[in-house]
Write an enzyme that holds these catalytic residues in place. Sequence first.
Site, PDB file in Angstrom:
ATOM      1  N   ARG A   1      38.126  63.491  33.149  1.00 24.83           N
ATOM      2  CA  ARG A   1      38.977  64.333  33.476  1.00 24.83           C
ATOM      3  C   ARG A   1      38.330  65.499  34.326  1.00 24.83           C
ATOM      4  O   ARG A   1      37.913  66.535  33.907  1.00 24.83           O
ATOM      5  CB  ARG A   1      39.676  65.186  32.226  1.00 24.83           C
ATOM      6  CG  ARG A   1      40.772  66.337  32.744  1.00 24.83           C
ATOM      7  CD  ARG A   1      41.253  67.048  31.244  1.00 24.83           C
ATOM      8  NE  ARG A   1      42.073  68.137  31.596  1.00 24.83           N
ATOM      9  CZ  ARG A   1      43.055  68.619  31.057  1.00 24.83           C
ATOM     10  NH1 ARG A   1      43.413  68.029  29.895  1.00 24.83           N
ATOM     11  NH2 ARG A   1      43.697  69.724  31.493  1.00 24.83           N
TER      12      ARG A   1
ATOM     13  N   ASP B   1      43.370  75.358  22.308  1.00 23.14           N
ATOM     14  CA  ASP B   1      42.462  75.209  23.419  1.00 23.14           C
ATOM     15  C   ASP B   1      42.957  76.059  24.647  1.00 23.14           C
ATOM     16  O   ASP B   1      43.830  77.193  24.234  1.00 23.14           O
ATOM     17  CB  ASP B   1      42.680  73.783  24.001  1.00 23.14           C
ATOM     18  CG  ASP B   1      43.741  73.386  24.180  1.00 23.14           C
ATOM     19  OD1 ASP B   1      44.694  74.224  24.323  1.00 23.14           O
ATOM     20  OD2 ASP B   1      44.325  72.097  24.487  1.00 23.14           O
TER      21      ASP B   1
END
EC number: 2.3.3.9
Length: 330
Positions: free
Chosen positions: A26, A312
């Site tokens: 990512r 997160d």
Amino acid sequence: WTISFHDPARNRVYELDDKIAKLFVRPRGWHLPEAHILIDGEPATGCLVDFGLYFFHNHAKFRATQGAGSGPFFYLPKMEHSREAKIWNCVFERAERFAGVGRGSVRATVLIETLPAAFQMNEILYELRDHSVGLNCGRWDYIFSYVKTFQAHPDRLLPDRVQEGMAQRFMRSYSDLLIRTCHRRGVHAMGGMAAQIPIRDNPAANEAALELVRKDKLREVRAGHDGTWAAHPGLIPAILEVFAGTMGSKPNQIRAVKREDADTIAEEDLLQMPGGARTMEGLRLNTRVGIQYIAAWLAGTGSVPLYNLMEDAATAEISRVQNWQWLKYG
């Protein structure tokens, strides 16, 4: 294939087993710079550094095996427009020419996690047509993007974060439209993240958390999603049980679940104001999660278990921006 990590605080060592998951790299979003590398005196674009370093150091193995199911795979976040996908496609094609691998060897899944991108899904798939394996619902960042997009609209105040589930019309519509768009184009429609985590010291609470995960994943697989993601590896057996129990041995539902009914989803469905209440407890929870997450992030931890959920950057952003929105508009 040799990555490992020693956590001195917990005195634990993390390393790969013989059987490992496929690696999807990512890269950062287009908006983030790489301050340590200057090009003509300006910081480099972070995602191009991420892509370039990984591809350069790994393309030889890929070329030797012509992939053999090991990539290179990429997971592209934060996009708002198909032109960003077009730039990525150009990057992939140039890298393939550089490495001497066939066109379409690089594969990418795009996270649909911004409100503008929900209106560009067909176009994003088109721009990446030789490299796309599908789209993924990034549900928490999507809620953050909804608030961010409508930050100047006092009539768009969202309720407490715990009430913003996939049953809300604007979230359900976005998920259904993603499935329809992907299956119409013959690629995978991936579900959103189950944020629960195992609660090891409380069997009853742990079973309750797993039951929430099962219900969420059952909704996804029945809607037509081909797979999903989880905040914690301990959830994967329960998730696999639900998907395998519904899909059987089929690898996906691309042909089986067309979702033609989603063709009627319109702008007002995607922008529908969610119902629910704004409470003092919601404000307090946002404040606690925001502060505790940032403290953990500054200490070097990117995903943090708080109140039996995995928090997160996306959920911390929701917490922060909701508090800002509620305070701004009273």
